[in-house]
Design a protein around this motif. Structure first.
Motif, PDB file in Angstrom:
ATOM      1  N   THR A  27      10.272   7.543   3.071  1.00 47.08           N
ATOM      2  CA  THR A  27       9.745   6.692   4.149  1.00 47.08           C
ATOM      3  C   THR A  27       9.693   5.238   3.707  1.00 47.08           C
ATOM      4  O   THR A  27      10.090   4.332   4.451  1.00 47.08           O
ATOM      5  CB  THR A  27       8.326   7.168   4.534  1.00 47.08           C
ATOM      6  N   GLN A  47      13.264   7.532   9.515  1.00 49.83           N
ATOM      7  CA  GLN A  47      12.071   8.050   8.865  1.00 49.83           C
ATOM      8  C   GLN A  47      11.668   9.406   9.424  1.00 49.83           C
ATOM      9  O   GLN A  47      11.285  10.308   8.677  1.00 49.83           O
ATOM     10  CB  GLN A  47      10.923   7.045   9.009  1.00 49.83           C
ATOM     11  N   ALA A  48      11.789   9.577  10.739  1.00 47.40           N
ATOM     12  CA  ALA A  48      11.390  10.848  11.353  1.00 47.40           C
ATOM     13  C   ALA A  48      12.332  11.968  10.964  1.00 47.40           C
ATOM     14  O   ALA A  48      11.896  13.093  10.674  1.00 47.40           O
ATOM     15  CB  ALA A  48      11.346  10.692  12.875  1.00 47.40           C
ATOM     16  N   GLY A 324       9.459  13.875  12.164  1.00 45.81           N
ATOM     17  CA  GLY A 324       8.364  12.966  11.822  1.00 45.81           C
ATOM     18  C   GLY A 324       7.193  13.663  11.160  1.00 45.81           C
ATOM     19  O   GLY A 324       6.112  13.069  11.052  1.00 45.81           O
ATOM     20  N   ASN A 335      11.182   9.059  18.511  1.00 44.24           N
ATOM     21  CA  ASN A 335      10.941   8.650  17.123  1.00 44.24           C
ATOM     22  C   ASN A 335      12.192   8.641  16.252  1.00 44.24           C
ATOM     23  O   ASN A 335      12.116   8.378  15.056  1.00 44.24           O
ATOM     24  CB  ASN A 335       9.871   9.543  16.473  1.00 44.24           C
TER      25      ASN A 335
END
Length: 775
Positions: A27, A47-48, A324, A335
């Motif tokens: 992340t 990131q998700a 996520g 996301n």
């Protein structure tokens, strides 16, 4: 299966500690990359998508795989891979802050450009997902022909949205790939694509597809906590309540916790569900309701072991996850490309017990987590493969012994058979085709070497036939179903056999030339992986006139010309083909070598002009010219000069046109282009060097020896059984006028003469093009 196993057996508590650090590092890497100045361009990152993969990859690397195993990583989860490689000691800390930078970490896993070399590149969605399946097939072939290698598992981790890609279904349905019990596909079933939660997506339907293809199917849907709850007196009602939720509703629950989560979950729930949850404290509700199988490390490890136990077929694991997971953006339908804010990063860092000073640290080597990371790294971290071994490849097979009329496709079949008799070389050649082996002239090779199968097939027909098609473990031809994508995926993995399996193979694939385009994505993918192979596109062009427009290729020379890592060649004559193929096989093991794409034809042509050129030029010099991209096939008479560039099966018409022109006082030089690709590179290279150094251009490469100074202001006519623009660039070399002749429309059925007339390829029409160029 019996195979390489993880060198550690850490506790679930330690795995969870490692998992949290992997989540943080992946992340933060993306966060850091997006806080740098990229010239106003979005840097990106996922990131998700990384978060949904953290549990699966932690379980794999730290509790399952061993040093011989090969894994393909979901493209959008590359930061997770790099975080693992950093923690295990393979990646230097400096790279963590160089994601998506030049010389840093690639956006997607790359076996050729990342410092922590991946087993497979996976940037092309869907292709990397099945690459290990073809690698497993290659391992099976190598084991049968070169002796058993150390046991290895081939594992692919793919997103569920990748299952929309048709090439995946082409691969799993091919009988040639059946029985590969050392392959496991792990599907990250997060039920989201780029822009949405996928409505109505049912894992059961996907599982049925795999089961119907003969695969072993395992579901990791609910974690241990939920499974225990389901076994309680009113647990069946809880399972039914969750099962009947839509994907959108269930994933929305990951944005809440405590009392608010309880309230939202129990909306529309029956009394039994409410009664069961009444005994659960608010603080524990999220840990129960959000307990998906794809984030339960203990369940995942057990699931992977179940797959190992099934050795007669490939396995697929459907691991239910949430995009996520562990982040404040969990379950958000938008996301996919979302980034945590600076404040959210600070909260996450603090929650994990890290500071700004310690956020990039590895674990303390004395800690249990640190010891696990060190032990795993010592076993699985990649070593650079040794150079490909040099092989003894002859300059020529010796199969071309007469000047009788023949086609390059027919000559190809004879050349491959002859090369198969060469010591060491013959055992390393493996051919493959998508159900077109006989019609691309591999029949003689198959009679000599046989068809590969891991088991020997029984013969039920005693009738003698011209083709000996009896599959067995010693066979050296792999016949695929009608899928060009599978052809290029298999060629790509056969061409990486030295890197993955320690044995050099020389793969040759044949395909109808127009259908190269059907597998183009897989061809590009294989070249990007630095694989080495020979692909033979045959028959090519409109010269296969009676077959009609659907089987006539026009743009494939341009594809070969523009693709890096492969040399496109189109010889007209059999001996030129022989030299090019032998040289191409030699290139497969050369340190700076490349793949070879041969465009061949079924049209027989008289071989005498080539034999005459060999006498005039000398065989050694002629071979050098052929390999460099072209040679002077016919010298001009007296008269006004013109240069005719031709390539492939059209050369008889070009020669006849030159004879007609000589009678009319036009001096035509005829150049047979054996490789547009090599000619173009030879011209382009001095231009690149001059541009880089601001020095004068140092010639035009091999073209300087083909076009004499006295001819460099003469007009050019290019003639090609392909799109005209493929050769039209030749006029740029010396600034000549160019009239390109070729095929710029779809063809149709007819005789060669009829179809050539349609496209202006007959000798008289070529003469007319010359007159236009002169005037």
């Amino acid at each position: 299966m019996e195979g390489s196993v993880a060198v550690t057996s850490p506790s679930i508590e330690v795995l969870e500690e490692i998992q949290r650090r992997v989540l943080w590092l992946s992340t933060r890497m993306i966060d850091h990359a997006n806080r740098q100045d990229a010239g106003g361009i979005k840097v990106g990152g996922h990131q998700a998508s990384c978060a949904s993969m953290v549990s699966i990859m932690t379980a794999l690397w730290f509790g399952h795989i061993g040093g011989e195993d090969k894994v393909a990583v979901k493209p959008h989860a590359s930061p997770v891979y790099h975080a693992i490689k950093y923690l295990t000691g393979e990646l230097d800390a400096s790279y963590l802050t160089r994601l998506r930078e030049r010389g840093g970490l690639q956006a997607y896993p790359s076996r050729t450009k990342d410092p922590d070399v991946s087993d497979f590149s996976t940037g092309s969605v869907g292709l990397g997902a099945v690459a290990p399946l073809f690698a497993a097939a290659t391992r099976r072939y190598v084991d049968n022909h070169m002796g058993p290698r150390p046991p290895a598992r081939f594992i692919s981790v793919a997103g569920d949205a990748e299952l929309d890609e048709g090439n995946i279904w082409e691969a799993i349905a091919d009988p040639t790939l059946a029985g590969l019990g050392n392959f496991t596909l792990i599907v990250d079933l997060n039920r989201q694509s780029l822009d949405r939660v996928i409505p109505g997506m049912k894992g059961t339907r996907l599982m049925e597809f795999f089961a119907n293809a003969g695969w072993h199917v395992v579901e990791a849907k609910y974690g241990r906590k939920l499974e225990r709850a389901f076994r309680e007196p009113k647990g069946a009602a809880l399972r039914t309540h969750i099962d009947e939720m839509s994907n959108e509703e269930y994933q929305s629950l990951f944005r809440y916790e405590g009392e608010e989560l309880r309230e939202r979950f129990l909306k529309n729930a029956g009394g039994d569900v409410k009664d069961l949850l009444a005994a659960i404290p608010d603080a524990d509700v999220a840990g129960l309701i959000q307990n998906l199988g794809g984030h339960d490390l203990d369940l995942l490890l057990d699931t992977f072991r179940q797959c190992d136990a099934v050795t007669d077929r490939p396995s697929v694991v459907f691991a239910y996850t949430v995009k996520g997971w562990g982040l404040p953006i969990a379950g958000d339908p938008m996301n996919h490309s979302a980034l945590l804010s600076a404040e959210q990063i600070e909260v996450l860092r603090s929650t994990l017990g890290l500071s700004v000073e310690s956020e990039w640290d590895r674990f303390d080597p004395a800690s249990e987590a640190g010891q696990v990371c060190d032990a795993v790294g010592a076993d699985i971290n990649n070593e650079p493969p040794p150079p490909r071994p040099p092989l003894v490849i002859p300059d020529s097979s010796g199969a071309v012994t007469s000047s009788r009329a023949t086609s390059t496709q027919e000559a190809f079949g004879r050349i491959v058979v002859r090369l198969g008799r060469e010591p060491d070389l013959g055992d390393r050649i493996v051919t493959t085709s998508p159900d077109v082996a006989v019609s691309t002239n591999l029949g003689g090779w198959i009679n000599a070497k046989g068809v590969f199968s891991p088991t020997t097939a029984s013969e039920y027909d005693s009738v003698e036939r011209p083709l000996r098609w009896v599959p067995g473990p010693e066979g050296q031809h792999i016949e695929l179903g009608i899928s060009e994508m599978n052809l290029f995926m298999l060629l790509g993995q056969l061409g990486l056999s030295h890197d993955h399996h320690g044995e050099m193979l020389l793969p040759i694939g044949t395909v109808y030339d127009p259908f190269v385009l059907r597998g183009l994505d897989a061809l590009i993918y294989s070249l990007y992986n630095d694989s080495r192979f020979v692909v033979v596109g045959t028959p090519a062009g409109v010269s296969l006139a009676p077959e009609g427009g659907a089987h006539q290729s026009t743009i494939t020379p341009s594809v070969g010309l523009e693709l890096p890592g492969i040399a496109q060649c189109e010889p007209a004559y059999a001996q030129a083909l022989d030299w090019l193929l032998c040289d191409g096989l030699d290139q497969l093991s050369a340190p700076d070598g490349e793949s070879l794409y041969l465009r061949l034809t079924t049209r027989p042509i008289d071989q005498t002009p080539f034999a005459d050129a060999a006498v005039r030029i000398g065989s050694d010099r002629l071979r050098t010219d052929v390999l460099a991209g072209g040679y002077r096939l016919a010298e001009p008479s007296e008269g006004e000069p013109v240069v005719l560039f031709g390539s492939g099966a059209i050369m008889p018409e070009v020669l006849e046109a030159a004879s007609i022109l000589a009678e009319e006082g036009v001096a035509a030089t005829v150049i047979d282009v054996t490789s547009l690709d090599r000619l173009y590179r030879g011209w382009r290279r001095p231009l690149e060097e001059a541009t880089a150094t601001a020095m004068p251009v140092a010639g035009a490469g091999h073209l300087d020896s083909l076009v004499r100074p006295s001819e460099r202001l003469a007009p050019i006519v290019t003639v090609h059984d392909a799109a005209t623009h493929a050769m039209a660039w030749l006029g740029s070399v010396y600034g000549q006028r160019v009239v390109p002749v070729g095929v710029d429309r779809f063809g149709e059925s007819g005789s060669i003469e009829d179809i050539y007339r349609v496209f202006g390829l007959l000798p008289g029409q070529i003469v007319n093009a010359v007159l236009v160029a002169l005037n």
